[in-house]
Scaffold this motif. Sequence first.
Motif, PDB file in Angstrom:
ATOM      1  N   LEU A   1       0.847  -1.191   0.000  1.00  0.00           N
ATOM      2  CA  LEU A   1       0.000   0.000   0.000  1.00  0.00           C
ATOM      3  C   LEU A   1       0.885   1.243   0.000  1.00  0.00           C
ATOM      4  N   PRO A   2       0.433   2.304  -0.665  1.00  0.00           N
ATOM      5  CA  PRO A   2       1.239   3.528  -0.733  1.00  0.00           C
ATOM      6  C   PRO A   2       1.346   4.196   0.635  1.00  0.00           C
ATOM      7  N   ILE A   3       2.477   4.825   0.844  1.00  0.00           N
ATOM      8  CA  ILE A   3       2.667   5.589   2.070  1.00  0.00           C
ATOM      9  C   ILE A   3       2.642   7.069   1.719  1.00  0.00           C
ATOM     10  N   SER A   4       2.385   7.887   2.726  1.00  0.00           N
ATOM     11  CA  SER A   4       2.269   9.314   2.484  1.00  0.00           C
ATOM     12  C   SER A   4       2.699  10.082   3.721  1.00  0.00           C
ATOM     13  N   ARG A   5       3.246  11.250   3.484  1.00  0.00           N
ATOM     14  CA  ARG A   5       3.585  12.159   4.584  1.00  0.00           C
ATOM     15  C   ARG A   5       2.415  13.068   4.937  1.00  0.00           C
ATOM     16  N   PHE A   6       1.351  13.022   4.131  1.00  0.00           N
ATOM     17  CA  PHE A   6       0.226  13.921   4.340  1.00  0.00           C
ATOM     18  C   PHE A   6      -0.379  13.817   5.738  1.00  0.00           C
ATOM     19  N   PRO A   7      -0.616  12.609   6.279  1.00  0.00           N
ATOM     20  CA  PRO A   7      -1.190  12.547   7.634  1.00  0.00           C
ATOM     21  C   PRO A   7      -0.316  13.235   8.681  1.00  0.00           C
TER      22      PRO A   7
END
Length: 136
Positions: free
Chosen positions: A106-112
């Motif tokens: 699953l993709p990871i994100s810095r947004f959270p």
Amino acid sequence: MSRGGGLRAAGEAVRLWFAPARLREEGTTPDYRFSLANERTFLAWLRTGLALIGGGFAVDQFLPRLHGTLRVSFTVVLLVGGGLCALRAVNHWVRCERAMRRGEDLPISRFPSALALAVGLFAAAVVVLVLLGRTN
């Protein structure tokens, strides 16, 4: 990856926002429970975006004594943050659905993390204003 390749990939991702049935052309169908969990996450991001938008309206309407520039700045930051959450919600939904169908991580994100930091800083700023008596 070339700049053109990155733009094409981004364009394809945005097209999937409006034609999610095209995701079925990729990979295999994941367990429906994972797709439903992905949809619940999407809805949670939308609720977060709506809450930020509501907060923006609240700042604008209920803090009239707050300096005009500061009030408008807070309002705009909250409204833009809400809009970004909504866009991020659909983008993340598509990316996760695509990864599940392809059997990828699953993709990871810095947004959270960025959102949590921004909300924390905003809350601290409002606390300072309340303590200074500038929000009556």
